[in-house]
Design a protein around this motif. Structure first.
Motif, short mmCIF file in Angstrom:
data_model
loop_
_atom_site.label_atom_id
_atom_site.label_comp_id
_atom_site.label_asym_id
_atom_site.label_seq_id
_atom_site.Cartn_x
_atom_site.Cartn_y
_atom_site.Cartn_z
N LYS A 233 0.83 -1.20 0.00
CA LYS A 233 0.00 0.00 0.00
C LYS A 233 0.86 1.25 0.00
O LYS A 233 2.01 1.25 0.48
CB LYS A 233 -0.91 0.02 1.23
N LEU A 234 0.30 2.32 -0.54
CA LEU A 234 0.97 3.62 -0.51
C LEU A 234 0.66 4.29 0.83
O LEU A 234 -0.50 4.51 1.18
CB LEU A 234 0.47 4.50 -1.66
N VAL A 235 1.73 4.62 1.57
CA VAL A 235 1.57 5.25 2.87
C VAL A 235 1.43 6.76 2.73
O VAL A 235 0.53 7.38 3.29
CB VAL A 235 2.75 4.90 3.79
N GLU A 236 2.37 7.38 1.98
CA GLU A 236 2.31 8.82 1.74
C GLU A 236 3.27 9.19 0.62
O GLU A 236 4.16 8.42 0.25
CB GLU A 236 2.63 9.62 3.00
N VAL A 237 3.07 10.38 0.07
CA VAL A 237 3.97 10.97 -0.93
C VAL A 237 4.31 12.38 -0.45
O VAL A 237 3.42 13.13 -0.05
CB VAL A 237 3.31 11.04 -2.33
N PHE A 238 5.61 12.73 -0.49
CA PHE A 238 6.01 14.06 -0.02
C PHE A 238 7.19 14.57 -0.82
O PHE A 238 7.93 13.81 -1.45
CB PHE A 238 6.34 14.04 1.48
N ASN A 239 7.37 15.89 -0.80
CA ASN A 239 8.52 16.53 -1.45
C ASN A 239 9.75 16.38 -0.57
O ASN A 239 9.71 16.70 0.63
CB ASN A 239 8.25 18.02 -1.68
N ALA A 240 10.85 15.91 -1.16
CA ALA A 240 12.06 15.67 -0.38
C ALA A 240 12.58 16.95 0.26
O ALA A 240 13.06 16.95 1.39
CB ALA A 240 13.14 15.05 -1.26
N ILE A 241 12.47 18.06 -0.45
CA ILE A 241 13.00 19.32 0.06
C ILE A 241 12.24 19.80 1.30
O ILE A 241 12.77 20.57 2.12
CB ILE A 241 12.98 20.40 -1.05
N ASP A 242 10.99 19.34 1.47
CA ASP A 242 10.16 19.76 2.60
C ASP A 242 10.14 18.73 3.72
O ASP A 242 9.37 18.87 4.67
CB ASP A 242 8.71 20.00 2.14
N GLU A 243 11.01 17.73 3.65
CA GLU A 243 10.94 16.60 4.58
C GLU A 243 10.97 17.04 6.04
O GLU A 243 10.21 16.54 6.87
CB GLU A 243 12.09 15.63 4.28
N ASP A 244 11.82 18.00 6.38
CA ASP A 244 11.96 18.42 7.77
C ASP A 244 10.73 19.17 8.29
O ASP A 244 10.55 19.30 9.50
CB ASP A 244 13.19 19.33 7.93
N LYS A 245 9.89 19.64 7.36
CA LYS A 245 8.73 20.43 7.77
C LYS A 245 7.46 19.59 7.87
O LYS A 245 6.41 20.09 8.26
CB LYS A 245 8.49 21.56 6.75
N ILE A 246 7.56 18.31 7.50
CA ILE A 246 6.37 17.48 7.38
C ILE A 246 6.19 16.61 8.62
O ILE A 246 7.16 16.05 9.15
CB ILE A 246 6.48 16.58 6.13
N GLU A 247 4.95 16.51 9.06
CA GLU A 247 4.62 15.53 10.10
C GLU A 247 4.24 14.23 9.38
O GLU A 247 3.15 14.10 8.84
CB GLU A 247 3.45 16.02 10.95
N HIS A 248 5.18 13.28 9.36
CA HIS A 248 5.01 12.07 8.56
C HIS A 248 4.04 11.08 9.21
O HIS A 248 3.76 11.13 10.41
CB HIS A 248 6.36 11.38 8.36
N GLN A 249 3.56 10.17 8.36
CA GLN A 249 2.79 9.03 8.86
C GLN A 249 3.69 8.19 9.77
O GLN A 249 4.92 8.17 9.61
CB GLN A 249 2.29 8.18 7.70
#
Length: 266
Positions: A233-249
Motif C-alpha cells: 500500500k501507498l503510505v504517503e507521498v512528499f517533497n524531499a526538500i520539505d521533509e523536515d517540515k512534514i509531520e510524517h505518517q
C-alpha cells in the motif's frame, strides 16, 4: 509539469500452492494493493519501503515482467496493460530499467561492447557502424572510454558494471528510466559517484526517473518527491526538500528513525 507515468488502482496477488494439494493455493501474498501515484516529466521520483513492500513488483509491472490483476499503467496517457506485445515493444524503447545486480544482466561470455549494443540489435536500429558509434558514445556518457568496448564483465569493478548497465539503457535514448536498487550493493563513495552520474544524464537527455530503494538516505539525496510503500500500500507521498517540515505518517517516521545519520548532503 505534465504527467509522464501514472499508476491507477494497481493490484497484484501472488499465490503459492502446497506440495500435497497442488490445485489449491494455500498461501496468497498481496504484493500491490490498490496503488495509485503519478510521476511528472523531468522529475526523479523515489519509491521507498522495506524488503517485501512491493516496490520491485511495481517496477516489474511497468516493464511488463509481471501481469497485474487490476488497475492501469498509463505512459504518456497510453495504458500499457491494454497494448499488444508489438505495441509495447515500441513503447519500451522510451522506457528502460536498470536492475539491482548488473552482473546478472551481462553475458559473461560476451564483450561489454556486445552487451551495450544488444538493445540496438533487438530493435534493429542503425547500421553496424552506427551502432558501434552509439556504443562508444554511451561509454563516454557514463564516464568510461572506448577501451571498455572489448572488455568482459569479470574484468570490471561493481561500480564499472553499474555504469555499463546504465549505458545499456541510455543507448536507446529513452525518456523514462527505472532504477531498481541501483546503488544498494555499492559502498558509499561509489554510490555518490553513480547518483551524480544519473543526475548529469538526467540533465543531458531530459530523463525522468523512478528510483527504487530501501535506503532513505539515498532516496532523500537523489529524489524530488518520495512515495513510501508498506505491505503493498501507498503510505504517503512528499517533497524531499520539505521533509523536515512534514509531520510524517507513523510508518514513514519509523523508517527515518531507523536509519543512521545521512552521509550525503543535498
Amino acid at each position: 509539469m505534465t504527467v509522464m507515468l501514472e499508476i491507477l488502482n494497481l493490484s497484484k496477488t501472488f499465490s503459492q500452492s502446497g506440495a500435497l494439494f497442488k490445485s489449491k493455493a494455500v498461501n496468497a501474498t498481496k504484493a500491490i494493493d490498490d496503488l495509485s501515484f503519478a510521476i511528472l516529466r523531468g522529475e526523479s521520483f523515489g519509491l521507498v519501503g522495506e524488503s517485501g513492500s512491493g516496490k520491485s513488483t511495481v517496477a516489474n509491472s511497468i516493464m511488463g515482467l509481471v501481469n497485474p490483476d487490476e488497475g492501469q499503467i498509463l505512459f504518456e496517457g497510453q495504458d500499457l496493460l491494454q497494448m499488444s506485445q508489438n505495441e509495447r515493444r515500441t513503447i519500451y524503447q522510451d522506457m528502460q530499467m536498470v536492475f539491482q545486480d548488473p552482473y546478472s544482466t551481462l553475458d559473461p561470455k560476451k564483450t561489454i561492447g556486445w552487451s551495450i549494443m544488444e538493445p540496438l540489435t533487438i530493435h534493429n536500429l542503425g547500421t553496424k557502424e552506427e551502432r558501434k558509434e552509439r556504443v562508444i558514445q554511451a561509454l563516454y556518457d557514463v564516464e568510461l572510454d572506448e577501451t571498455y568496448y572489448t572488455r568482459y564483465p569479470h574484468e570490471l569493478s561493481g561500480g564499472q558494471r553499474q555504469r555499463i548497465a546504465i549505458a545499456s539503457t541510455i543507448i536507446l535514448k529513452p525518456k523514462f528510466l527505472i532504477i531498481d536498487e541501483g546503488v544498494s550493493s555499492l559502498d558509499v563513495s561509489i554510490q555518490a559517484a553513480i547518483l551524480n552520474l544519473l543526475n548529469d544524464l538526467k540533465e543531458k537527455y531530459a530523463l525522468t526517473y523512478l528510483f527504487i530503494s530501501h535506503d532513505l538516505n539515498v532516496i532523500e539525496y537523489f529524489c524530488d518527491r518520495i512515495a513510501v510503500m508498506h505491505h503493498g500500500k501507498l503510505v504517503e507521498v512528499f517533497n524531499a526538500i520539505d521533509e523536515d517540515k512534514i509531520e510524517h505518517q507513523p510508518y514513514t517516521q519509523k523508517l527515518f528513525d531507523a536509519i543512521p545519520p545521512i552521509y550525503l548532503n543535498k
